[in-house]
Write an enzyme that holds these catalytic residues in place. Structure first.
Site, PDB file in Angstrom:
ATOM      1  N   VAL A  31       9.054  -2.125  53.198  1.00 29.32           N
ATOM      2  CA  VAL A  31       9.610  -3.670  52.690  1.00 29.32           C
ATOM      3  C   VAL A  31       9.833  -2.256  51.543  1.00 29.32           C
ATOM      4  O   VAL A  31       8.221  -2.238  50.726  1.00 29.32           O
ATOM      5  CB  VAL A  31       8.840  -4.801  52.368  1.00 29.32           C
ATOM      6  N   CYS A  32      11.070  -3.070  50.515  1.00 27.49           N
ATOM      7  CA  CYS A  32      11.472  -1.690  48.997  1.00 27.49           C
ATOM      8  C   CYS A  32      11.594  -3.457  48.322  1.00 27.49           C
ATOM      9  O   CYS A  32      12.821  -3.591  47.872  1.00 27.49           O
ATOM     10  CB  CYS A  32      12.876  -0.823  49.707  1.00 27.49           C
ATOM     11  N   LEU A  33      10.250  -3.613  47.975  1.00 26.61           N
ATOM     12  CA  LEU A  33      10.444  -4.359  46.677  1.00 26.61           C
ATOM     13  C   LEU A  33       9.697  -3.892  45.592  1.00 26.61           C
ATOM     14  O   LEU A  33       8.542  -4.095  45.555  1.00 26.61           O
ATOM     15  CB  LEU A  33       9.922  -5.471  47.130  1.00 26.61           C
ATOM     16  N   ASP A  59      19.030   0.772  46.351  1.00 29.41           N
ATOM     17  CA  ASP A  59      17.228   1.191  45.947  1.00 29.41           C
ATOM     18  C   ASP A  59      17.324   0.930  48.098  1.00 29.41           C
ATOM     19  O   ASP A  59      16.259   0.560  48.254  1.00 29.41           O
ATOM     20  CB  ASP A  59      17.091   0.365  44.980  1.00 29.41           C
ATOM     21  N   ASN A  82      16.986  -2.822  53.040  1.00 31.38           N
ATOM     22  CA  ASN A  82      15.920  -2.491  52.169  1.00 31.38           C
ATOM     23  C   ASN A  82      14.422  -2.767  52.650  1.00 31.38           C
ATOM     24  O   ASN A  82      13.532  -2.923  52.409  1.00 31.38           O
ATOM     25  CB  ASN A  82      15.794  -3.675  50.711  1.00 31.38           C
TER      26      ASN A  82
END
EC number: 2.3.2.34
Length: 641
Positions: free
Chosen positions: A568-570, A601, A561
């Site tokens: 950052v994938c949040l 994701d 992520n």
């Protein structure tokens, strides 16, 4: 369905329960009526095919020791349905099992959704359970029925709606008594939340408190929960999650359309007339509808089918005898009681059948006028030193004096006392403004003329502004001498002061005077990244909190992520961001990424693929990257503590 059969069965069950309580001629008449009803049920038994009719008829004939109770039981046993895990239930249509979602190759049971026919299925299955218990006692079949009933609970301490809940609780009580669960119950329950460092709660359930409800409030709704039970007995574990919905596409949808709802208008399409229905309408925080005003609306007859109303915090509830196919509308006014900024753009309304909760409609409606108001616009005090609306007016309000007339006393109150009196409106008879600056005068008119009928502003009050007045030889303050803090600076100051960091995190401020730019250091103590040290940079923009801060990982990390550029994938840093979220929410989200990487994701697709296919290889790659070295063709700097 033959409506005479369920009604007659209910009559037989009721008479069988009350016969021991009556005497004399009345008992003779009741017994004769019960006998006639049983004869009718025996005659129509062979014509029944509906599972609900069969279940309630079998229970009625079993209670009365009818000569055809065995035939009824055989018919009941043939109409059973079986779930995936062998659980037995009775329903007109198959009831789907709960969906299972796999994350990191681990199965997680998802929440249950309302299904068509839920209410009747619970009621029919409960009658069937009582029949099996009366005939055979506690065997494997009642066990599987109890498991199915437990799995379809849709509310705390209840099932789908009112009637089915009453019957189900009666059946489960009978099962508990026959299985002697109370005598053997003695268990310890432990609940752990990996996403909340240090969260661990213990509960003890004994036969002394079998009906006591043990509840825990989860501080951060994120990740998963581990629940461990040790000992003997049975207990029900239920998780209740409530969340805001701000888009019609995210609203719950019934399996079969039963209602239509618009704001202040609602209709039931099929059948022509519904049964009892309930309308729940969300109201903004800080607002309230007085119970007596709701009662007046009911008694006014504006809607003949409107029977009752209730008001609770955050919601008005309206009870209807039935819903017709004709459009009906009514309105009610809620008043502001507390100065609260409403930070949601949408609210929701529910309309549902009181006895078949799976028949419902959920509608989202817009609340822009409140959404665009900030807390400073509704605040009852101008004394906040950080307030961008009023802090620049201090030089004009030094001589403010407000005179309140109380029911019992008359007193002169300084501004710091204003908020205390505003929260007790019933004590005030009227308000008189003696000396008031122009800026505060407008604020008082807006805030005191709107929220409560207990306030009245004297039109003939003496008003004079000290704005611009100066003593001899005293220079007027120059505009611009004081730097006004931006909304983003005010909010980030509040967020930083309220930070509640887990022990694995700490913040660093390169410039102590610049709160809009800082660093977060995370040192995980468990999981794949245990022993590492990862630095994130936060850049808070001028539109915060309406836009999330920009967050980047300054430490090169092998993570599904987080890509090699530090992105950052949040979800809460993207489409799921809401102004009510804080820096604390982001910290816990980032921490959880290291505890539970999400390959579904990804930003680093190679790392995600390895995590999904070979967790052991993924762990080796993470350790190699943290020690410093190549993973494939990419070199990672050492980041161990």
């Amino acid at each position: 369905m033959n409506n005479n059969v369920p009604l007659t069965s209910h009559l037989v069950i009721t008479l069988q329960e009350v016969l021991p309580l009556v005497q004399g001629g009345l008992k003779t008449q009741a017994a004769a009526a019960a006998l006639k009803a049983v004869r009718y049920l025996e005659q129509v038994l062979s014509t029944l095919s509906d599972p609900y009719e069969i279940a309630i008829t079998t229970y009625a004939l079993t209670l009365t020791e009818s000569s055809r109770k065995n035939s009824a039981f055989n018919l009941l046993h043939k109409t059973r349905r079986q779930g995936i895990d062998g659980q037995l239930y009775w329903s007109r249509e198959p009831i789907p099992d709960n969906n299972i979602k796999y994350e990191n190759q681990r199965p997680f049971l998802k929440h249950r959704e309302y299904q068509e026919g839920d209410s009747l299925a619970v009621e029919a299955t409960s009658f069937a359970l009582m029949v099996y218990l009366i005939r055979d006692g506690v065997t494997m079949i009642p066990e599987t029925i109890v498991q199915w009933l437990t799995s379809v609970r849709m509310s705390n301490n209840g099932f789908i709606s009112t009637i089915d809940t009453v019957i189900a609780l009666q059946a489960l009580t009978e099962y508990s008594f026959r299985a002697r669960i109370k005598d053997i119950t003695n268990m310890d329950i432990t609940m752990e939340l990996p996403s909340s460092a240090g969260f661990r709660e213990n509960m003890h359930i004994t036969n002394k408190t079998p009906s006591e409800i043990h509840s825990l409030e989860i501080p951060n709704v994120w990740g998963h929960a581990n629940v461990i039970a040790r000992g003997s007995g049975q207990a029900i574990l239920q998780m209740d999650i409530s969340y805001g919905v701000d888009s019609q596409t995210l609203a719950e949808a019934p399996k079969k359309k039963s209602f239509e709802l618009e704001i202040r208008e609602w209709v039931r399409d099929h059948p022509v007339m519904s049964g009892a229905a309930v309308l729940e309408v969300e109201i903004p925080t800080g607002y309230h509808l007085i119970e007596s005003e709701a009662t007046k609306i009911v008694q006014s007859g504006v809607l003949p089918t409107l029977q009752d109303a209730r008001t609770i915090e955050g919601k008005t509830i309206w009870f209807f005898d039935h819903i017709t196919s004709e459009w009906s509308c009514f309105n009610h006014t809620v008043r502001r009681w507390f100065p609260v900024a409403n930070m949601t753009l949408y609210r929701q309304a529910f309309l549902y059948d009181a006895f078949a909760r799976e028949h419902f409609v959920q509608t989202i409606f817009n609340s822009t006028p409140l959404y665009i108001m900030s807390i400073c616009e509704v605040c009852g005090s101008y004394q906040c030193p950080y307030c961008p609306f009023y802090s620049d007016a201090n030089h004009r309000t030094n001589n403010i004096l407000v005179c309140y007339v109380d029911k019992h006393t008359q007193a002169l109150l300084y501004p710091r006392q204003i908020s205390e009196y505003l929260l007790v409106p019933s004590r005030l008879v009227f308000l008189s403004v003696v000396l008031l600056s122009a800026s505060f005068l407008e604020h008082v008119f807006v805030q005191l003329s709107t929220p409560s009928p207990y306030f009245s502003l004297l039109k003939g009050a003496m008003i004079s502004s000290s704005s611009g007045q100066k003593k001899d030889g005293e220079a007027s303050p120059k505009a611009g001498n004081q730097k006004k803090a931006s909304a983003a600076q005010l909010r980030i100051t509040k967020d930083i002061n309220e930070l509640n960091l887990p022990k694995t995190c700490n913040t660093e401020f390169p410039d102590p005077d610049d709160l809009l730019n800082f660093k977060l250091v995370i040192c995980p103590d468990e999981g794949f990244y245990r022993g590492g040290r990862f630095i994130f940079s936060f850049k808070v923009g001028p539109n915060y909190p309406h836009e999330p801060p920009k967050v980047k990982c300054e430490t090169a990390v092998y993570h599904p992520n987080i890509d090699l550029e530090g992105n950052v994938c949040l979800n809460i840093l993207r489409e799921d961001w809401k102004p009510v979220l804080t820096i604390n929410s982001i910290v816990y989200g980032l921490q959880y990424l290291f505890l539970e990487p999400n390959p579904e994701d990804p930003l680093n697709k190679d790392a995600a693929e390895v995590l999904q296919n070979n967790r052991r290889l993924f762990e080796q790659n993470v350790q190699k990257a943290m020690r410093g070295g190549y993973v494939g063709a990419v070199y990672f700097e050492r980041c161990l503590k």
